[in-house]
Every structure is written in C-alpha cells, then in structure tokens.
Design an enzyme around this catalytic site. Structure first.
Site, mmCIF file in Angstrom:
data_model
loop_
_atom_site.group_PDB
_atom_site.id
_atom_site.type_symbol
_atom_site.label_atom_id
_atom_site.label_comp_id
_atom_site.label_asym_id
_atom_site.label_seq_id
_atom_site.Cartn_x
_atom_site.Cartn_y
_atom_site.Cartn_z
ATOM 1 C CG ASP A 61 -2.124 0.878 1.055
ATOM 2 O OD1 ASP A 61 -1.956 2.052 0.684
ATOM 3 O OD2 ASP A 61 -3.248 0.402 1.302
ATOM 4 C CB SER A 111 -6.322 2.068 0.178
ATOM 5 O OG SER A 111 -4.991 2.513 0.220
ATOM 6 C CG HIS A 174 -7.396 0.284 6.749
ATOM 7 N ND1 HIS A 174 -6.418 0.715 5.879
ATOM 8 C CD2 HIS A 174 -7.775 1.367 7.466
ATOM 9 C CE1 HIS A 174 -6.201 2.014 6.076
ATOM 10 N NE2 HIS A 174 -7.019 2.432 7.019
ATOM 11 C CB SER A 176 -5.976 -2.789 1.179
ATOM 12 O OG SER A 176 -5.466 -1.539 0.791
ATOM 13 C CD GLU A 324 -3.177 -3.294 3.049
ATOM 14 O OE1 GLU A 324 -3.281 -2.118 2.647
ATOM 15 O OE2 GLU A 324 -3.904 -3.786 3.938
ATOM 16 C CG ASP A 370 -2.838 0.870 -2.807
ATOM 17 O OD1 ASP A 370 -1.657 1.265 -2.697
ATOM 18 O OD2 ASP A 370 -3.613 0.829 -1.836
ATOM 19 C CG HIS A 371 -2.208 4.917 -3.264
ATOM 20 N ND1 HIS A 371 -1.335 5.559 -2.410
ATOM 21 C CD2 HIS A 371 -3.053 4.209 -2.470
ATOM 22 C CE1 HIS A 371 -1.641 5.260 -1.164
ATOM 23 N NE2 HIS A 371 -2.677 4.429 -1.168
#
EC number: 3.1.3.1
Length: 451
Positions: A61, A111, A174, A176, A324, A370-371
């Site tokens: 993440d 996310s 959360h 994700s 993750e 993801d970013h």
C-alpha cells in the site's frame, strides 16, 4: 588501482562502515558480462502456460517507485553494503509492468477504489469498496442494489471451491483487505459505532456474517476494537468500539464443530496446527505495530504469511490469498521515511517466504501497489551515502535531504529568508518526521503562501 575509502554511516537501524566500490566495476567487461548473463538467463526462460491452482496477491500500500529505490538502498545498507546494487525479492520475478491508477471521480485514488479495481476488476468512486461508480460516497441505499455490487476474486475463488484468506498489517476492516469481502458506500464504516445508516451493515459485521467474509479460511491483521463492544476490553486491556455484540465470540460460535482457532499474539499463532480449517488472528486493537516498534507478542508479516499458506494449502482445490503490507502507506502519510522503507523490507521478506513455500508450476504470485506517495529522491549522493542523510548542499549553502516529501507533517517556514538547516535534524530517530518537506515543500509553500 583506485584508493579504498571508508565512511561511517549511523542511524537507528544502520551502523556500518561504508564499503568500497567493487574494483571490478571499474572495468567495462564487468558490466558487459552482467548484461550478457541477464540476456542468457532471459533466453533460457520458458513461458509457464500452466493454469494456476493457487493465487497469492501481494499489495504494497502506497509503495511508489521511489519507495522501491530507497528500500533497496536501505536493505543493502542493513547488510553493510552500499545498497544501490541490492535487489528486492519480487524484482527478480520474470515479468514486470506498470498500472495506471485513478478513481472514476478522482485523479488520485485512495486504497478503497483501488482495492475494488485490482480485486474486482471495476473502477469506482473514491472511498467506496466493492460497489460500482453508480454508488456515491455514503449512498447507503444505492450500495444495497445487486446491480451496483462488485464481486472480488475472493468470491470467485470460493465459488470454485478454493480456500480463501487475507493477511494485512492494517486493521482487517481497513480499505484494502475489505476489498476482498465487503460492499460499502464509505470505507470509514468499519464498525457500527461509525455512524453507519441503519439499513447498511458495517464492514466488521460483513466480515463475520456475510457470504464472502464468513467463508474466509484465514483472517489476520489488527483491528480488534471493531469486533468487541465498548463495554469490554480486549486481551491487552484496550476498549472495544461496537454498540451491539462481540463479533469475535460470534465468529467462534459460528465455527463450532469445525477445526477453528482464534489467536491474538505471536506465540499462539505459531502454535496453530497446520490442519486448522479456519483461523481468525487479531493482533492489535488498532493497526498492527510497525516492525520497528514491534514487541515479542507481535507476529511479522512473513510469519503471518507462512501460517496462512500452511493452512490454505490443505484444501483440495487450491486457494486465493491476499497479503497487504499496509503500513508502508501509513508511514508515508506521516512522513516517517525510515518506517516506510522498513515496512517495504518486511514486505519483501514476506514475498520471499511465499516464493520459498510454493511451486511456480501451480502457484501464481502477483506483487503490486495501489497508489504512490509524494516522497522523492533528490540530489547526487555519492555511492553508499546514508539513504536518510544528505547528498550535499544546495545553492544556498545549506544541506538538503536525499528523501523529501511534498506534503504531510513537518513543514517549516523560512526564517529571515532562509530555509531550515537539515544538518541539525537527528535522522537516527526513526519516529521523527524523517527528512520531510525540507526543500521541495518549503519552496511550494512559499509560492502558495501557506500558513
């Protein structure tokens, strides 16, 4: 022969004599031979046309390309190497590509919408999970419509009779990990104490009661507070948040007659039998601790991944596992560079563990992010320079940091027209806002006249 030079480099986690450059690197044949070795290796590789029985998806993440570069150096320097030549485990995979990230309604994704995209194949709106872009943020009613719901690879795997599970260093509710099992118009509806509309169910409730979540064989991460009532405290004395019921006990009761275990610490996790069918591991009230802050009771991401694979591998039809490294993102949000890089190294270890435990003949391992974040790598530091240090001085004769952030905490205004002297920062303290903002953000803030 070139002279050998040594420089002392010291931080909280790094204390080594900077090694000299390999003298073979001074010769052209060294590099040409490396290139030929790489080409020969690639030419010998054969395309794997097998159909994967098992799929493991690793998600770093907020793990940007500069994060990878800096983490390589950090890992190498932990090994008393200069660092630049280091390779992370997943960078040795045979295939690599880039993804284009955005939400339907945002240039820069979060996310939640990204989890829907990479787990369900559908882009949607910022802060929504498991629903289409027809669902606006907090539109509870729209999120309940079947045509607006997006199913994930977790659901598809369950429909094929595969075991399923996820591991995260964040709360299990959360954004994700919720992409595996939840459908919600707001990622912040993690428990019923989060102002969830009466006709919608919070994410923790969906994990325990709904079709996908209730069938997951492995659930591991943090977030106990979202599963127990506010009238109770957990094993470590932290109060719960819920207004209705103890969802941990609900999960335990739902698995009566089955080989199921609930654990809350590392020792119990390591003692879980590999023939366990269902495992719920909640190791913190909130997010799991950063690796640099971890205590004896806290399992590492690699240890959680190991147990997940051991349990899921017992199914007859294969499995899907989502893993993750979620706190890379959190450290970047707080501009704590050392923690962000260290969490990336822990992510690298978990992936290496999975590679060693599986066979590429029947198991597909995918690693992605993801970013990104606004951390950048600046300057022309000498080979082996401390990744948390300074590559030199700017035109104003003051040092600047190798790693800088364009947003986040730590901004310092100019004093008498001069920016902050970063040589006075103690970057050996990994809880400090490491090397943040010092140059890039100060310049941007001056233009924007930020207060």
């Amino acid at each position: 022969m070139h002279p050998r030079t040594h420089h002392k480099i010291t931080t909280r986690s790094i204390d080594y004599e900077k090694p000299p450059v390999n003298e073979l690197e001074y010769h052209a044949d060294f590099w040409r031979n490396k290139a030929q070795d790489t080409l020969s290796q690639k030419l010998l590789e054969k395309h794997n046309t097998n159909i994967a029985k098992n799929v493991i998806m690793f998600l770093g993440d907020g793990m940007s390309i500069p994060t990878l570069k800096a983490s390589r150096v950090y890992l190498g320097q932990l090994r008393n190497q200069s660092g630049e030549e280091t390779v992370l485990s997943f960078e040795e995979f045979p295939y690599i590509g880039l993804s284009k990230t955005y939400c339907v309604d945002r240039q820069v994704p979060d996310s939640a919408c990204t989890a829907t995209a990479y787990l369900g194949g559908v882009k949607n709106n910022d802060a929504t999970i498991g629903v289409t872009a027809a669902v606006a943020l907090q539109d509870c009613d729209a999120s309940l419509l079947d045509e607006n719901r997006v199913m994930s690879i977790g659901k598809w795997s369950q429909d094929k009779g595969k075991r399923t599970g996820f591991v995260t260093t964040t709360r299990v509710t959360h954004a994700s990990p919720a992409g595996v099992y939840a459908h919600t118009a707001d990622r912040d509806w993690e428990s019923d104490a989060d102002d969830v509309p009466a006709n919608c169910k919070d994410i923790a409730y969906q994990l325990i009661y709904d079709d996908i979540g209730s069938k997951l064989n492995v659930i591991m991460g943090g977030g106990r507070r979202n599963f127990i009532p506010k009238t109770l405290t957990d094993e470590e004395g932290d109060a719960g948040k819920r207004k209705d019921e103890n969802l941990i006990q609900t999960w335990i009761k739902s698995k009566e007659g089955k080989n199921a275990r609930y654990v809350w610490n590392k020792q119990d996790l390591l003692n879980v039998s590999n023939d366990t069918e269902y495992l719920l591991g909640l190791f913190e009230s909130d997010h799991c601790k950063y690796h640099l802050d971890a205590e004896d009771n806290d399992p590492s991401l690699a240890e959680m991944t190991t147990k997940a694979i051991e349990i899921l591998s017992n199914g007859n039809n294969g499995y899907f596992l989502f893993v993750e490294g979620g706190r890379i993102d959190h450290a970047h949000h707080d501009t704590k560079a050392q923690k962000a890089l260290d969490e990336t190294v822990e992510f690298h270890k978990a992936i290496q563990t999975a590679v060693e435990m599986t066979d590429e003949e029947d198991t597909l391992i995918v690693v992605t992010s993801d970013h990104a974040h606004t951390m950048s790598i600046s300057g022309y530091g000498v080979r082996g320079n401390n990744i948390f240090g300074s590559p030199g001085n700017a035109d104003d004769a003051l040092p600047y940091s190798t790693l800088t952030y364009a947003n986040g905490p730590g901004y310092r205004k100019e004093v008498d027209g001069k920016r902050s002297d970063t040589s006075q920062d103690i970057t050996s303290k990994y809880n400090q806002d490491n090397n943040n903002l010092r140059f890039l953000t100060i310049c941007a803030a001056s233009v924007l006249n930020l207060k």
